[in-house]
Scaffold this active site. Structure first.
Site, mmCIF file in Angstrom:
data_model
loop_
_atom_site.group_PDB
_atom_site.id
_atom_site.type_symbol
_atom_site.label_atom_id
_atom_site.label_comp_id
_atom_site.label_asym_id
_atom_site.label_seq_id
_atom_site.Cartn_x
_atom_site.Cartn_y
_atom_site.Cartn_z
ATOM 1 N N SER A 24 3.101 -1.749 10.810
ATOM 2 C CA SER A 24 4.238 -1.618 10.972
ATOM 3 C C SER A 24 5.089 -2.865 10.346
ATOM 4 O O SER A 24 6.181 -3.247 11.312
ATOM 5 C CB SER A 24 4.722 -1.313 12.477
ATOM 6 O OG SER A 24 4.083 0.197 12.547
ATOM 7 N N HIS A 67 -9.535 1.481 4.493
ATOM 8 C CA HIS A 67 -8.397 1.773 5.204
ATOM 9 C C HIS A 67 -8.684 2.763 6.500
ATOM 10 O O HIS A 67 -9.392 3.760 6.176
ATOM 11 C CB HIS A 67 -7.395 2.137 4.166
ATOM 12 C CG HIS A 67 -5.897 2.408 4.884
ATOM 13 N ND1 HIS A 67 -5.478 3.536 5.731
ATOM 14 C CD2 HIS A 67 -4.743 1.296 4.782
ATOM 15 C CE1 HIS A 67 -4.395 3.205 6.151
ATOM 16 N NE2 HIS A 67 -3.971 1.979 5.644
ATOM 17 N N ASN A 77 0.887 -1.317 0.267
ATOM 18 C CA ASN A 77 -0.131 0.080 0.059
ATOM 19 C C ASN A 77 0.852 1.211 0.087
ATOM 20 O O ASN A 77 1.333 1.607 0.917
ATOM 21 C CB ASN A 77 -0.883 -0.034 1.175
ATOM 22 C CG ASN A 77 -1.789 1.071 1.414
ATOM 23 O OD1 ASN A 77 -1.977 1.744 0.461
ATOM 24 N ND2 ASN A 77 -2.271 1.382 2.541
ATOM 25 N N TRP A 78 1.089 1.793 -0.977
ATOM 26 C CA TRP A 78 1.791 2.966 -1.380
ATOM 27 C C TRP A 78 1.362 4.369 -0.578
ATOM 28 O O TRP A 78 2.297 5.288 -0.796
ATOM 29 C CB TRP A 78 2.369 2.981 -2.922
ATOM 30 C CG TRP A 78 3.151 2.057 -3.502
ATOM 31 C CD1 TRP A 78 3.702 0.801 -2.581
ATOM 32 C CD2 TRP A 78 3.716 2.035 -4.677
ATOM 33 N NE1 TRP A 78 4.686 0.268 -3.295
ATOM 34 C CE2 TRP A 78 4.585 0.700 -4.742
ATOM 35 C CE3 TRP A 78 3.815 2.770 -5.840
ATOM 36 C CZ2 TRP A 78 5.355 0.556 -5.927
ATOM 37 C CZ3 TRP A 78 4.549 2.565 -6.930
ATOM 38 C CH2 TRP A 78 5.228 1.329 -7.109
ATOM 39 N N LYS A 79 0.228 4.197 -0.453
ATOM 40 C CA LYS A 79 -0.478 5.523 0.103
ATOM 41 C C LYS A 79 -0.190 6.628 -0.686
ATOM 42 O O LYS A 79 -0.272 6.461 -2.102
ATOM 43 C CB LYS A 79 0.106 5.766 1.336
ATOM 44 C CG LYS A 79 -0.132 4.498 2.424
ATOM 45 C CD LYS A 79 0.011 5.084 3.790
ATOM 46 C CE LYS A 79 -0.023 3.601 4.697
ATOM 47 N NZ LYS A 79 -0.189 4.100 6.136
ATOM 48 N N GLY A 120 2.675 -0.943 4.526
ATOM 49 C CA GLY A 120 2.727 0.527 3.952
ATOM 50 C C GLY A 120 3.967 1.149 3.880
ATOM 51 O O GLY A 120 4.644 0.870 2.725
ATOM 52 N N GLY A 121 4.436 1.481 4.973
ATOM 53 C CA GLY A 121 5.861 2.424 4.703
ATOM 54 C C GLY A 121 6.613 1.743 4.051
ATOM 55 O O GLY A 121 7.556 2.238 3.285
ATOM 56 N N GLU A 148 -5.876 -4.371 10.639
ATOM 57 C CA GLU A 148 -5.008 -3.595 10.818
ATOM 58 C C GLU A 148 -5.223 -2.705 12.115
ATOM 59 O O GLU A 148 -6.066 -1.765 11.952
ATOM 60 C CB GLU A 148 -4.803 -2.625 9.616
ATOM 61 C CG GLU A 148 -4.522 -3.105 8.311
ATOM 62 C CD GLU A 148 -3.715 -2.268 7.470
ATOM 63 O OE1 GLU A 148 -2.526 -2.452 7.006
ATOM 64 O OE2 GLU A 148 -4.155 -1.247 6.949
HETATM 65 P P1 PGA Z 1 2.451 0.687 7.753
HETATM 66 O O1 PGA Z 1 0.946 0.951 7.114
HETATM 67 O O2 PGA Z 1 3.227 -0.475 7.171
HETATM 68 O O3 PGA Z 1 3.431 1.955 7.474
HETATM 69 O O4 PGA Z 1 2.118 0.631 9.289
HETATM 70 C C1 PGA Z 1 0.182 -0.156 6.950
HETATM 71 C C2 PGA Z 1 -1.223 0.558 6.385
HETATM 72 O O5 PGA Z 1 -1.359 1.698 6.844
HETATM 73 O O6 PGA Z 1 -1.666 -0.094 5.642
#
Ligand code: PGA
Length: 256
Positions: free
Chosen positions: A215, A103, A9-11, A236-237, A172
């Site tokens: 995370s 999300h 998930n590149w946001k 995500g990150g 999540e």
């Molecule tokens: P994260 O994000 O891996 O940076 O915690 C996960 C998400 O928000 O989908």
């Protein structure tokens, strides 16, 4: 071991097309090193503006057999005039197979309630997309089960068992997502407990795949992918940090 899912998930990242190429070519190298023995399903969910870019790069890489395109959002209606939105049928036409709905950033920063998420979920299924449905309690306090139960029920309202079974569910916990101040990952044991709780709230025998997100990084991905009951991870990150994501892929492939 069953095939594991890795959702990137590149946001709202990365900033440039050049960085898109860097992330994907590092991922390509990582899978190229591992060879053909892998049971992974990789889903890249870039911002809309990079969908074409990612589709093109996947076609010319080792990612070809396991990577597919996902979007990060879909409009609440399949057609009509909705400025700024992208419809389910448009996503399908662009080669998108998956879409994230619910999300926590959309729920809590952009005001989407369970009803809105539920409408998007219906539209996604009607359009032939596979929804990646995010659920998770905001806080781990004495009433987390109640909060999660209510959210899961509201999100999946009106869906038959078969439709639920077509979804990927991403558990999540909001407090574990890396962008939250003081975030720390859940433990695999407690994530599994919560995932089993989510399964118990869903319609009997619906049996969707359930992933963990919050995370996930190179240091913990193997632990989250190991339990039978966790079908994959939503990252995500770390999914936009080329070295970290390549490491995640290498470790995931090595677990097979
Ligand atoms: P994260 O994000 O891996 O940076 O915690 C996960 C998400 O928000 O989908």
């Amino acid at each position: 071991m069953d095939k594991k899912y890795i959702v990137a998930n590149w946001k709202m990242k990365p900033e440039t097309a050049g960085k898109v190429t860097e992330i994907l070519s590092r991922a390509d190298d990582a899978l190229g090193e591992v060879g053909e023995q892998r049971e992974l399903s990789l889903i890249f969910c870039p911002p809309f503006v990079f969908l074409d870019e990612v589709a093109g790069a996947i076609r010319q890489s080792h990612l070809l057999h396991e990577a597919e395109l996902g979007a990060q959002d879909v409009a609440i209606r399949g057609e009509g005039a909705l400025t700024g939105e992208v419809s389910g049928p448009q996503l399908v036409q662009s080669g998108v197979r998956y879409v994230i709905v619910g999300h926590s950033e959309r729920r809590y920063q952009l005001g989407e309630d369970d009803g809105t998420v539920n409408r998007k979920l219906h539209v996604a299924l009607q359009s032939g997309l596979v929804p990646i449905v995010c659920v998770g309690e905001p806080k781990r306090d004495g009433s987390w089960e109640e909060a999660l139960r209510e959210q899961v029920r509201g999100t999946f309202q009106g869906l038959e068992r078969d439709s639920i079974g077509r979804c990927l569910v991403a558990y999540e916990p909001v407090w574990a997502i890396s962008t939250n101040p003081n975030a720390e990952p859940d433990t695999p044991e407690s994530a599994l407990e919560s995932i089993n709780f989510v399964r118990s709230v869903l319609a009997e025998n619906a049996e969707p795949k359930v992933l963990y997100g919050g995370s996930v990084d190179p240091g913990n991905v193997a632990a989250f992918l190991s339990p039978e009951g966790i079908d994959g991870v939503l990252v995500g990150g770390a999914s936009v940090r080329p070295d970290d994501f390549a490491s995640i892929l290498r470790q995931a492939a090595a677990l097979q």
